[in-house]
Each structure stands twice: as structure tokens, then as C-alpha cells.
Design a protein around this motif. Structure first.
Motif, short mmCIF file in Angstrom:
data_model
loop_
_atom_site.label_atom_id
_atom_site.label_comp_id
_atom_site.label_asym_id
_atom_site.label_seq_id
_atom_site.Cartn_x
_atom_site.Cartn_y
_atom_site.Cartn_z
N SER A 163 22.16 -39.62 14.78
CA SER A 163 20.85 -39.06 14.50
C SER A 163 20.59 -39.01 13.00
CB SER A 163 20.75 -37.65 15.07
OG SER A 163 21.64 -36.79 14.40
N GLY A 164 19.32 -39.01 12.64
CA GLY A 164 18.92 -38.88 11.25
C GLY A 164 19.29 -40.09 10.42
N GLY A 165 19.63 -39.84 9.20
CA GLY A 165 19.94 -40.92 8.28
C GLY A 165 21.41 -41.20 8.14
N LEU A 166 22.23 -40.72 9.07
CA LEU A 166 23.67 -40.90 8.95
C LEU A 166 24.07 -42.37 8.98
CD1 LEU A 166 26.41 -39.49 8.73
CD2 LEU A 166 26.55 -39.60 11.19
N VAL A 167 23.57 -43.11 9.94
CA VAL A 167 23.91 -44.53 10.04
C VAL A 167 23.35 -45.29 8.84
CG1 VAL A 167 23.65 -46.61 11.43
CG2 VAL A 167 24.08 -44.44 12.54
N TYR A 185 20.28 -27.08 7.25
CA TYR A 185 19.59 -28.34 6.99
C TYR A 185 20.24 -29.45 7.82
CZ TYR A 185 17.15 -31.80 4.15
OH TYR A 185 16.34 -32.81 3.73
N PRO A 186 19.50 -30.13 8.69
CA PRO A 186 20.13 -31.11 9.58
C PRO A 186 20.52 -32.42 8.89
CG PRO A 186 17.77 -31.08 9.94
CD PRO A 186 18.08 -29.97 8.98
N GLU A 187 19.92 -32.72 7.75
CA GLU A 187 20.21 -34.00 7.10
C GLU A 187 20.99 -33.76 5.81
OE1 GLU A 187 20.86 -37.60 6.73
OE2 GLU A 187 19.65 -36.98 8.41
N THR A 199 28.91 -33.96 4.30
CA THR A 199 27.90 -34.12 5.35
C THR A 199 28.20 -33.20 6.53
OG1 THR A 199 27.52 -36.41 4.71
CG2 THR A 199 26.81 -35.77 6.91
N PHE A 200 29.46 -33.18 6.95
CA PHE A 200 29.85 -32.29 8.05
C PHE A 200 29.58 -30.83 7.73
CE2 PHE A 200 33.15 -29.44 9.67
CZ PHE A 200 32.84 -29.48 11.02
#
Length: 80
Positions: free
Chosen positions: A5-9, A49-51, A40-41
Motif C-alpha cells: 500500500s501507499g508509496g512503499l513499492v 502517519y500512514p506514509e 518506515t516500520f
């Protein structure tokens, strides 16, 4: 779902391996990747904040010269 999810990839594929901002040494690259993943974790798990990928990359970019010094010192010791 959390991993994709989000910009992780996007961050993992395009932003972290960017040549202008990553360390030069192999040890430095491993420290950089581990640190970015850990930050990040921590932001996703304990922050609201999710991102956290962008902040993790920015923080690790700030530390990049010092990470290069650590990697260069370890490589010099192995070469002797």
C-alpha cells in the motif's frame, strides 16, 4: 496489504536505489536499506502517519555521508 500500500513499492524500487543519494560501499548500502526499512516500520506502526517511506528516505539521505564513512572503514579493515 501493508507492504503493497501507499508509496512503499515506489520508494523501494525507484527512490532508494537512486545513485545520487545512496552510499557507495556495499556495507553502506545494506545499512541504508535496513535503516530506511526500520524508520518506515516505526513511522507506520507507532506514528499516526500512514506514509513513512518518504520521511525514511529523507532521514537516511541526511545520514548518507556518515554511512559511507562507516562502510569505508569496514572495507579498509578487510583489505589489510
Amino acid at each position: 496489504y501493508q507492504i503493497l500500500s501507499g508509496g512503499l513499492v515506489f520508494g523501494a524500487v525507484f527512490m532508494i536505489p537512486d545513485y545520487s543519494t545512496t552510499p557507495i560501499t556495499r556495507t553502506g548500502k545494506m545499512i541504508f536499506a535496513f535503516g530506511a526499512g526500520l524508520i518506515t516500520f516505526l513511522i507506520r506502526q507507532y506514528g499516526g502517519y500512514p506514509e513513512g517511506v518518504s520521511f525514511a528516505i529523507l532521514l537516511m539521505n541526511i545520514l548518507c555521508p556518515y554511512i559511507d564513512l562507516i562502510g569505508a572503514k569496514k572495507n579498509e579493515e578487510v583489505a589489510k
